[in-house]
Design a protein around this motif. Structure first.
Motif, PDB file in Angstrom:
ATOM      1  N   ILE A  61       1.003  -1.265  -0.027  1.00  0.00           N
ATOM      2  CA  ILE A  61       0.008   0.092   0.062  1.00  0.00           C
ATOM      3  C   ILE A  61       0.824   1.357  -0.074  1.00  0.00           C
ATOM      4  CG2 ILE A  61      -1.950   1.270   1.038  1.00  0.00           C
ATOM      5  CD1 ILE A  61      -2.381  -1.368   2.697  1.00  0.00           C
ATOM      6  N   GLY A  62       0.592   2.142  -0.842  1.00  0.00           N
ATOM      7  CA  GLY A  62       1.371   3.392  -0.941  1.00  0.00           C
ATOM      8  C   GLY A  62       0.694   4.623  -0.667  1.00  0.00           C
ATOM      9  N   TYR A  63       0.986   5.205   0.724  1.00  0.00           N
ATOM     10  CA  TYR A  63       0.503   6.524   0.894  1.00  0.00           C
ATOM     11  C   TYR A  63       1.354   7.701   0.604  1.00  0.00           C
ATOM     12  CZ  TYR A  63      -1.710   3.178   4.271  1.00  0.00           C
ATOM     13  OH  TYR A  63      -2.573   2.016   4.694  1.00  0.00           O
ATOM     14  N   THR A  64       0.841   8.734   0.882  1.00  0.00           N
ATOM     15  CA  THR A  64       1.420  10.031   0.316  1.00  0.00           C
ATOM     16  C   THR A  64       2.871   9.853   1.220  1.00  0.00           C
ATOM     17  OG1 THR A  64       0.429  11.215   1.978  1.00  0.00           O
ATOM     18  CG2 THR A  64      -0.457  11.345  -0.387  1.00  0.00           C
ATOM     19  N   GLU A  65       2.802   9.562   2.150  1.00  0.00           N
ATOM     20  CA  GLU A  65       4.195   9.637   3.270  1.00  0.00           C
ATOM     21  C   GLU A  65       5.306   8.467   2.993  1.00  0.00           C
ATOM     22  OE1 GLU A  65       3.955  10.974   7.085  1.00  0.00           O
ATOM     23  OE2 GLU A  65       3.384  13.055   6.506  1.00  0.00           O
ATOM     24  N   GLY A  66       4.708   7.224   2.459  1.00  0.00           N
ATOM     25  CA  GLY A  66       5.530   6.150   2.558  1.00  0.00           C
ATOM     26  C   GLY A  66       4.829   4.812   2.015  1.00  0.00           C
ATOM     27  N   ALA A  67       5.329   3.793   2.150  1.00  0.00           N
ATOM     28  CA  ALA A  67       4.732   2.546   1.799  1.00  0.00           C
ATOM     29  C   ALA A  67       4.624   1.450   2.808  1.00  0.00           C
ATOM     30  CB  ALA A  67       5.455   1.865   0.591  1.00  0.00           C
ATOM     31  N   VAL A  68       3.762   0.543   2.832  1.00  0.00           N
ATOM     32  CA  VAL A  68       3.327  -0.338   4.028  1.00  0.00           C
ATOM     33  C   VAL A  68       3.189  -1.574   3.199  1.00  0.00           C
ATOM     34  CG1 VAL A  68       2.051  -1.100   5.806  1.00  0.00           C
ATOM     35  CG2 VAL A  68       2.408   1.028   5.608  1.00  0.00           C
ATOM     36  N   ILE A  69       3.871  -2.700   3.706  1.00  0.00           N
ATOM     37  CA  ILE A  69       3.592  -4.055   3.367  1.00  0.00           C
ATOM     38  C   ILE A  69       2.575  -4.894   4.206  1.00  0.00           C
ATOM     39  CG2 ILE A  69       4.293  -6.332   2.795  1.00  0.00           C
ATOM     40  CD1 ILE A  69       6.780  -5.316   1.661  1.00  0.00           C
ATOM     41  N   TYR A  70       1.380  -5.100   3.798  1.00  0.00           N
ATOM     42  CA  TYR A  70       0.350  -5.561   4.741  1.00  0.00           C
ATOM     43  C   TYR A  70       0.267  -7.099   4.497  1.00  0.00           C
ATOM     44  CZ  TYR A  70      -4.028  -6.661   7.087  1.00  0.00           C
ATOM     45  OH  TYR A  70      -5.075  -7.415   7.865  1.00  0.00           O
ATOM     46  N   SER A  71       0.180  -7.960   5.594  1.00  0.00           N
ATOM     47  CA  SER A  71      -0.066  -9.435   5.553  1.00  0.00           C
ATOM     48  C   SER A  71      -1.246  -9.701   5.770  1.00  0.00           C
ATOM     49  CB  SER A  71       0.795 -10.180   6.708  1.00  0.00           C
ATOM     50  OG  SER A  71       0.494 -11.366   6.450  1.00  0.00           O
ATOM     51  N   PHE A  72      -2.271 -10.121   5.107  1.00  0.00           N
ATOM     52  CA  PHE A  72      -3.628 -10.711   5.249  1.00  0.00           C
ATOM     53  C   PHE A  72      -3.645 -11.967   6.293  1.00  0.00           C
ATOM     54  CE2 PHE A  72      -4.263  -8.721   1.187  1.00  0.00           C
ATOM     55  CZ  PHE A  72      -5.255  -7.886   1.189  1.00  0.00           C
ATOM     56  N   LYS A  73      -2.503 -12.718   6.028  1.00  0.00           N
ATOM     57  CA  LYS A  73      -2.410 -14.135   6.938  1.00  0.00           C
ATOM     58  C   LYS A  73      -1.990 -13.637   8.385  1.00  0.00           C
ATOM     59  CE  LYS A  73      -0.094 -16.197   2.884  1.00  0.00           C
ATOM     60  NZ  LYS A  73       1.325 -16.529   2.581  1.00  0.00           N
ATOM     61  N   GLN A  74      -1.352 -12.471   8.634  1.00  0.00           N
ATOM     62  CA  GLN A  74      -0.965 -12.050   9.860  1.00  0.00           C
ATOM     63  C   GLN A  74      -1.837 -10.804  10.227  1.00  0.00           C
ATOM     64  OE1 GLN A  74       3.209 -11.681  10.284  1.00  0.00           O
ATOM     65  NE2 GLN A  74       3.635 -13.345   8.865  1.00  0.00           N
ATOM     66  N   ASN A  75      -2.695 -10.369   9.605  1.00  0.00           N
ATOM     67  CA  ASN A  75      -3.492  -9.367   9.943  1.00  0.00           C
ATOM     68  C   ASN A  75      -2.883  -8.054  10.576  1.00  0.00           C
ATOM     69  OD1 ASN A  75      -5.958  -8.063  10.048  1.00  0.00           O
ATOM     70  ND2 ASN A  75      -6.602  -8.990  11.873  1.00  0.00           N
ATOM     71  N   LYS A  76      -1.574  -7.918   9.783  1.00  0.00           N
ATOM     72  CA  LYS A  76      -0.876  -6.756  10.343  1.00  0.00           C
ATOM     73  C   LYS A  76      -0.042  -6.407   9.458  1.00  0.00           C
ATOM     74  CE  LYS A  76       2.603  -9.254  12.602  1.00  0.00           C
ATOM     75  NZ  LYS A  76       3.562  -9.585  13.769  1.00  0.00           N
ATOM     76  N   PRO A  77       0.580  -4.979   9.704  1.00  0.00           N
ATOM     77  CA  PRO A  77       1.544  -4.472   8.615  1.00  0.00           C
ATOM     78  C   PRO A  77       2.868  -5.160   9.022  1.00  0.00           C
ATOM     79  CG  PRO A  77       0.847  -2.731   9.972  1.00  0.00           C
ATOM     80  CD  PRO A  77      -0.078  -4.114  10.438  1.00  0.00           C
TER      81      PRO A  77
END
Length: 175
Positions: A61-77
């Motif tokens: 996920i790219g936000y205006t300030e940075g990016a995050v890798i989110y895990s559906f399996k672990q339900n967390k970034p």
């Protein structure tokens, strides 16, 4: 089997899913993860999203300030990526006369390497940043013409020179 959901990034920074088979919103709703990292940020809309090329359980996920890798399996970034240009480094605009503070160019695009082992982020100062996703560290920050634009000094930072680069409109990582 296929994924019959459309992920929709909102200006609030949330991600919702629409179920195409059932023709309604899916129960999945992801909060704005960048707001957890920086609660004082003002505008944190979703700029872009991309599923991992080999693991459908991860979303970049790219936000205006940075990016995050989110895990559906672990339900967390899993990882956060923010491009910082330290004082004295020209950044993508190659302006060596920039003030002596660290700068954080706005993110315009994120993308996975086809193998899923790296990501790249593009920024509004024409920087293209390649990241190691395991350690969330920069492998290289560059423009189309210059490398290591996140490092102070270097041959591109000639005093009194200014080079304006075009912003990226669309990038695809093909291999």
């Amino acid at each position: 089997p296929g994924l019959d959901w459309v992920f929709i990034g909102l200006s609030s920074g949330e991600v919702i899913a629409y179920d195409l088979d059932r023709e309604r919103l899916a129960p999945l709703r992801l909060q704005n993860f960048w707001r957890e990292r920086n609660p004082r940020a003002r505008s944190l809309s979703v700029v872009c999203m991309q599923l991992h090329p080999k693991d459908i359980g991860q979303l970049l996920i790219g936000y205006t300030e940075g990016a995050v890798i989110y895990s559906f399996k672990q339900n967390k970034p899993l990882q956060y990526f923010q491009y910082e240009i330290p004082p004295g480094a020209p950044g993508g605009n190659l302006d060596p006369t920039a003030d002596g503070r660290a700068r954080y160019p706005r993110l315009t695009q994120t993308l996975w390497h086809p193998s899923g082992t790296f990501i790249a982020t593009a920024h509004d100062d024409s920087s293209l940043v390649f990241w190691d996703i395991k350690e969330a560290r920069i492998l290289m920050a560059r423009t189309l013409l210059d490398t290591n634009v996140d490092k102070p000094g270097g041959s591109f930072a000639k005093p009194g020179t200014l080079s304006l680069n075009e912003k990226y409109t669309r990038i695809a990582w093909c291999a």
